[in-house]
Design an enzyme around this catalytic site. Structure first.
Site, PDB file in Angstrom:
ATOM      1  N   LYS A 114     -45.033  79.408  74.998  1.00 46.94           N
ATOM      2  CA  LYS A 114     -46.056  79.449  76.034  1.00 46.94           C
ATOM      3  C   LYS A 114     -47.221  78.537  75.663  1.00 46.94           C
ATOM      4  O   LYS A 114     -47.579  78.424  74.483  1.00 46.94           O
ATOM      5  CB  LYS A 114     -46.607  80.871  76.190  1.00 46.94           C
ATOM      6  CG  LYS A 114     -45.665  81.903  76.747  1.00 46.94           C
ATOM      7  CD  LYS A 114     -46.358  83.256  76.795  1.00 46.94           C
ATOM      8  CE  LYS A 114     -45.439  84.361  77.295  1.00 46.94           C
ATOM      9  NZ  LYS A 114     -45.189  84.256  78.736  1.00 46.94           N
ATOM     10  N   ARG A 146     -36.262  91.047  80.115  1.00 46.69           N
ATOM     11  CA  ARG A 146     -35.076  91.567  80.803  1.00 46.69           C
ATOM     12  C   ARG A 146     -33.888  91.700  79.841  1.00 46.69           C
ATOM     13  O   ARG A 146     -32.991  92.501  80.078  1.00 46.69           O
ATOM     14  CB  ARG A 146     -34.729  90.676  81.995  1.00 46.69           C
ATOM     15  CG  ARG A 146     -34.271  89.288  81.655  1.00 46.69           C
ATOM     16  CD  ARG A 146     -34.431  88.336  82.831  1.00 46.69           C
ATOM     17  NE  ARG A 146     -35.837  88.095  83.116  1.00 46.69           N
ATOM     18  CZ  ARG A 146     -36.276  87.341  84.134  1.00 46.69           C
ATOM     19  NH1 ARG A 146     -35.410  86.806  84.974  1.00 46.69           N
ATOM     20  NH2 ARG A 146     -37.569  87.161  84.327  1.00 46.69           N
TER      21      ARG A 146
END
Length: 460
Positions: A239, A313
């Site tokens: 990120k 996820r």
């Protein structure tokens, strides 16, 4: 300060909570000097406004505003703002507000007492309130305590809230309510069949783990699954700094299910509760999982990794597969999963998905009743092809950027095949600016809506 109501006190001071339309009638109940004092202060009962009035030996009471109808539609927990401005003392409420609207205001009072002061001293309100007659004060206090736990966990920085510390928090909660807990840690995850939890967390020196807590011996079975990514660098798809700033809150799903579990256990709901938390740190070293890797999940489904920053996820998938192996009446997952959800509904609203239309409607109605806003998004079947890359069964990060929250929910649903009733909440878990009873920082979302819906959802 404890998030609780004061004991009954015959010397408590009246706190009038009113709308602008009720102002003159309320002032007629005061003596003339007090009424003139309130008028002289320019008090008009706007939302969150407050005016104390004098008596023979100091403050004799206060009037507080609920605001106009327009203001009331735009504001929750107004009494929380009022509390912050009240002088030290014990008060009792005088208002026409009743039922769930009254409970909302009282919960706002309690939650406004929350202060995160672990690292710096902060002032606390010294105003206390006697719970009105007929209100289930113990229930409201239990809800506030659960919310405080969620906020504390999210607000604690990642250096003090890694996978081990999250496990400690779960163990402390289990000990408080005589719940059973087991934890699978490090390489044991591979032996016990949690390969994707291991893959996401193996690059961190802080070992990944799967936390499994159980409480209750009779009644319907509720399984809560919370994403516990204690910090998310993005992995090898690193990120940028601006996107990493709030990643201590990436365990907000775990924090929320623990807060909800605390509410359920404190209230002694007649159900069997299971809480599953995959706790990891998504870090970077030579063992980090890579873009284009193909992982095999606990369910046996293969997953092509097209972005290591879509790791939540993956860990949820293994935990949901475990949940699906044991019969549950309802499985609910909660996660700070996608930026797409925030773009869709902003930070206040918790979007959710449900395999059962009746469950979805029940939660929507409950959320509206208890001022915990939720909004249903669809499991849109035509988007299933977006998560099927061809080289593997599933793609963890479909290209194109379309329908990100929906495709993530569809991905998770692939791991819940034996449980007919499954709901997923894609929460934000953070209040970006101070609001009544909700300071800037970590916040629970969806938990109170679920709690309010449980009697109907599970036939309690």
């Amino acid at each position: 300060m404890p998030l609780s109501f004061a004991a009954a006190d015959p010397a408590s001071l009246p706190l009038y909570l009113i709308t602008p339309e009720q102002l003159e009638a309320t002032l007629s109940n005061l003596d003339e000097a007090q009424a003139q004092w309130v008028r002289a202060q320019g008090f008009s009962a706007g939302a969150g406004s407050l005016c104390t009035f004098p008596g023979a030996s100091g403050i004799a009471g206060a009037v507080a505003g609920l605001g106009s109808e327009k203001e009331r539609k735009r504001t929750r927990f107004t009494l929380g703002t009022v509390r912050a401005g009240l002088p030290k003392g014990v008060y009792h409420l005088v208002t026409d507000v009743t039922g769930e609207a009254l409970e909302e205001q009282l919960l706002g009072w309690l939650m406004s007492g929350y202060v995160f002061d672990k690292y710096a001293k902060k002032s606390h309100s010294e105003a206390e309130l006697v719970a009105p007659e007929g209100v289930d004060a113990a229930r409201l206090e239990a809800i506030a305590a659960g919310e405080a736990l969620t906020r504390d966990l999210i607000n604690t920085p990642a250096n003090d809230m890694g996978p081990e510390e999250l496990e400690t928090a779960a163990r402390d909660l289990a000990d408080s309510y005589s719940a059973k807990i087991s934890v699978t840690t490090g390489d044991a995850l591979l032996a016990e069949g949690f390969p994707m939890v291991h893959a996401v967390g193996r690059a961190s020196p802080r070992a990944p783990r799967l936390i499994d807590m159980r409480w209750g011996d009779t009644g319907p079975v509720l399984t809560l699954v919370g994403k516990g990514v204690c910090f998310d660098t993005g992995g090898l798809n690193l990120k940028p700094g601006a996107s990493m700033g709030l990643m201590k809150k990436d365990m907000g799903g775990a924090a929320t299910v623990l807060g909800l579990a605390k509410m359920i256990m404190a209230l002694g709901l007649p159900l069997q509760l299971r809480v599953l938390i995959p706790a990891v740190e998504n870090a970077v070293d030579g063992s980090a999982f890579r873009p284009q890797d193909i992982l095999t999940s606990r369910k046996g489904l293969t997953v092509e990794i097209n972005n290591t920053d879509a790791e939540g996820r993956l860990v949820l998938a293994d935990a949901l597969a475990l949940a699906d192996e044991t019969p549950s009446d309802l499985v609910i997952s909660m996660a700070t999963l996608t930026g797409a959800a925030r773009v869709a509904v902003g930070p206040d609203i918790a979007p959710y998905f449900a395999t059962d239309a009746s469950d979805a409607a029940t939660v929507a109605k409950a959320g509206a009743r208890v001022a915990d806003p939720v909004w249903q998004l669809p499991y849109w079947e035509p988007y299933e092809t977006m998560i099927e890359p061809g080289i593997a069964d599933l793609d963890n990060a479909p290209s194109g950027g379309m329908a990100g929250s929906i495709t993530a929910a569809l991905f998770l649903r692939r791991f819940v095949t034996e449980t007919p009733r499954y709901m997923h909440f894609d929460i934000y878990g953070w209040n970006p600016s101070a609001k009544p009873a909700r300071p800037k920082g970590g916040v629970g979302q969806g938990a109170r809506a679920i709690l309010a819906a449980l009697p109907e959802l599970l036939g309690l």
